[in-house]
Design an enzyme around this catalytic site. Structure first.
Site, short mmCIF file in Angstrom:
data_model
loop_
_atom_site.label_atom_id
_atom_site.label_comp_id
_atom_site.label_asym_id
_atom_site.label_seq_id
_atom_site.Cartn_x
_atom_site.Cartn_y
_atom_site.Cartn_z
N LYS A 35 -9.09 -6.93 5.93
CA LYS A 35 -8.92 -6.98 4.47
C LYS A 35 -7.44 -6.90 4.11
O LYS A 35 -6.60 -6.57 4.96
CB LYS A 35 -9.69 -5.82 3.83
CG LYS A 35 -9.19 -4.44 4.28
CD LYS A 35 -10.11 -3.32 3.80
CE LYS A 35 -9.66 -1.98 4.34
NZ LYS A 35 -10.64 -0.92 4.04
N TYR A 252 21.66 4.15 -7.65
CA TYR A 252 21.15 4.55 -8.97
C TYR A 252 20.86 6.04 -9.02
O TYR A 252 20.34 6.62 -8.06
CB TYR A 252 19.84 3.82 -9.25
CG TYR A 252 20.02 2.35 -9.57
CD1 TYR A 252 20.71 1.95 -10.71
CD2 TYR A 252 19.48 1.38 -8.75
CE1 TYR A 252 20.85 0.60 -11.01
CE2 TYR A 252 19.61 0.04 -9.05
CZ TYR A 252 20.30 -0.34 -10.18
OH TYR A 252 20.44 -1.67 -10.48
C1 LIG Z 1 -10.79 -0.37 5.41
C2 LIG Z 1 -12.10 0.04 5.95
C3 LIG Z 1 -12.24 0.36 7.32
C4 LIG Z 1 -11.07 0.44 8.27
O1 LIG Z 1 -10.47 1.70 8.13
P1 LIG Z 1 -9.22 2.12 9.05
O2 LIG Z 1 -8.93 3.52 8.62
O3 LIG Z 1 -8.10 1.20 8.68
O4 LIG Z 1 -9.64 1.98 10.44
C5 LIG Z 1 -13.51 0.64 7.79
N1 LIG Z 1 -14.58 0.64 6.95
C6 LIG Z 1 -14.48 0.36 5.63
C7 LIG Z 1 -15.69 0.38 4.78
C8 LIG Z 1 -13.24 0.05 5.09
O5 LIG Z 1 -13.15 -0.23 3.78
#
Ligand SMILES: *Cc1c(COP(=O)(O)O)cnc(C)c1O
Length: 357
Positions: A35, A252
């Site tokens: 994702k 800044y």
């Molecule tokens: C993003 C996600 C993962 C992966 O999690 P990590 O901590 O990056 O391993 C697994 N399951 C779901 C439902 C997620 O949304």
């Protein structure tokens, strides 16, 4: 003549890290979680690098999943937030995307869309995270609604504190109670659970951050100790050098003031590139491979680094590494009060990305 900032994605490291996940998973199959543009690493390249290794890909974004199918990907694709409205279902069916169902009205939507009985679905249970998922009664209702209409059901839950003090047992107990009379495959573990609690019953694990070389619990165990290699390296150049007298300030808000003569470098990397603006003075950075620290506020296009203690020849044209090979993103994230996930995902579109194999 381009701005010197660049991110380099090490595909061999990505594949190596997947191998680590595979070792920990035992007999479980693996969803490679891609994702958010593969956590900022580039979806297409991550998928191309992992297609011959993984059992499937999990993501959130429907249009990206459709692109993967259009590019010829045959592996299962899990949509971690399922569908948001009925009009998406024709695409789910056409492209054989597995939805995560978490709300009872979604079952009617499936039925209205003539969901083919052979296409798999996931049912997400809320076992303590309290974001998405059915409670015990909801699960019973969902199972009843699917009976005879969908053959391939996997039960899923997500852990709230697999990387922390509470661990996973309290949620596993709730999961076991809710599913006691159901003999269905399940998908439980994210990276943290896969690395810390590999023994739970788990037919499909869902590693994300570990694939990209981040430790899910950097305060407990570093990525290197987990045998994970950095995949993204963010580098730029020193484009100017300044000498400061005691009393001179930097950037800044004048938040850093020299208490002695200093030499600083100005790096072409700022928050518009994805470097966290809240990273304070002292955040680690490498210059020509040597460790030093940031000074003052990060601005949109630049940040300043301390060259005072580095060899005199280090100056304009020197290479600054913000994170990656030689400097774990976890360390930078921790100095900035965040997690490697956020650094990776925030890599800005204006940063050119290259890859090495
Ligand atoms: C993003 C996600 C993962 C992966 O999690 P990590 O901590 O990056 O391993 C697994 N399951 C779901 C439902 C997620 O949304």
């Amino acid at each position: 003549m381009t701005r010197p900032i660049r991110a380099t994605i090490d595909l061999a490291a990505l594949r190596h890290n997947f191998g680590v996940a595979r070792r920990h998973a035992g007999h479980a199959k693996l969803w490679a979680v891609v994702k958010a543009n593969a956590y900022g690493h580039g979806l297409e390249r991550a998928v191309a690098a992992l297609t011959d290794l993984t059992d499937g890909f999990a993501l959130i974004e429907l249009e990206r999943a459709v692109q993967l199918r259009a590019a010829g990907l045959k592996l299962p694709i899990l949509m971690l937030e399922g569908f948001y409205s009925a009009d998406e279902l024709p695409l789910f069916i056409e492209h054989r995307l597995t939805p995560v169902l978490h709300r009872i009205d979604q079952l009617q939507t499936l039925q209205d869309a003539r969901w083919p009985a052979t296409l798999p679905v996931y049912l997400k249970l809320n076992t303590g995270m309290h974001r998405l998922g059915f409670n015990a009664a909801g699960l019973v209702a969902a199972r009843a609604a699917l009976a005879g209409k969908v053959d391939d059901i996997t039960l899923m839950t997500h852990f709230a504190d697999a990387d922390g003090l509470r661990g996973v047992d309290w949620q596993l107990e709730r999961f076991a109670l809710m599913t006691a009379d159901m003999d269905l495959p399940c998908s439980l573990a994210n990276s943290a659970a896969l690395l810390r609690f590999p023994d739970m019953k788990n037919d499909w694990a869902r590693p994300g951050i570990m694939l990209y070389g981040g430790s899910p619990f950097p305060q407990l165990i570093s990525a290197a100790e987990l045998d994970l290699q950095p995949v993204m390296t963010l580098q730029s150049e020193i484009i100017a050098v300044q000498t400061l007298a005691a009393g001179d300030s930097v950037g800044y808000g004048c938040t850093f003031t020299a208490d002695r003569p200093m030499k600083i470098g100005v790096v072409a990397c700022g928050y518009a590139d994805g470097y966290p603006r809240h990273a304070p003075t002292g955040t680690p950075v490498l210059v020509n491979g040597l460790r030093t620290r940031t000074l003052g506020r990060v601005s949109m296009d630049k940040l300043c680094v301390d060259l005072t203690e580095l060899p005199a020849k280090v100056g304009a044209g020197g290479t600054a590494t913000m994170w990656g090979k030689g400097l774990p993103a976890d360390e930078v994230a921790s100095a900035a009060g965040t997690i490697s996930y956020e650094l990776f995902c925030a890599l800005a579109a204006r940063v050119p990305v290259g890859e090495i194999n």
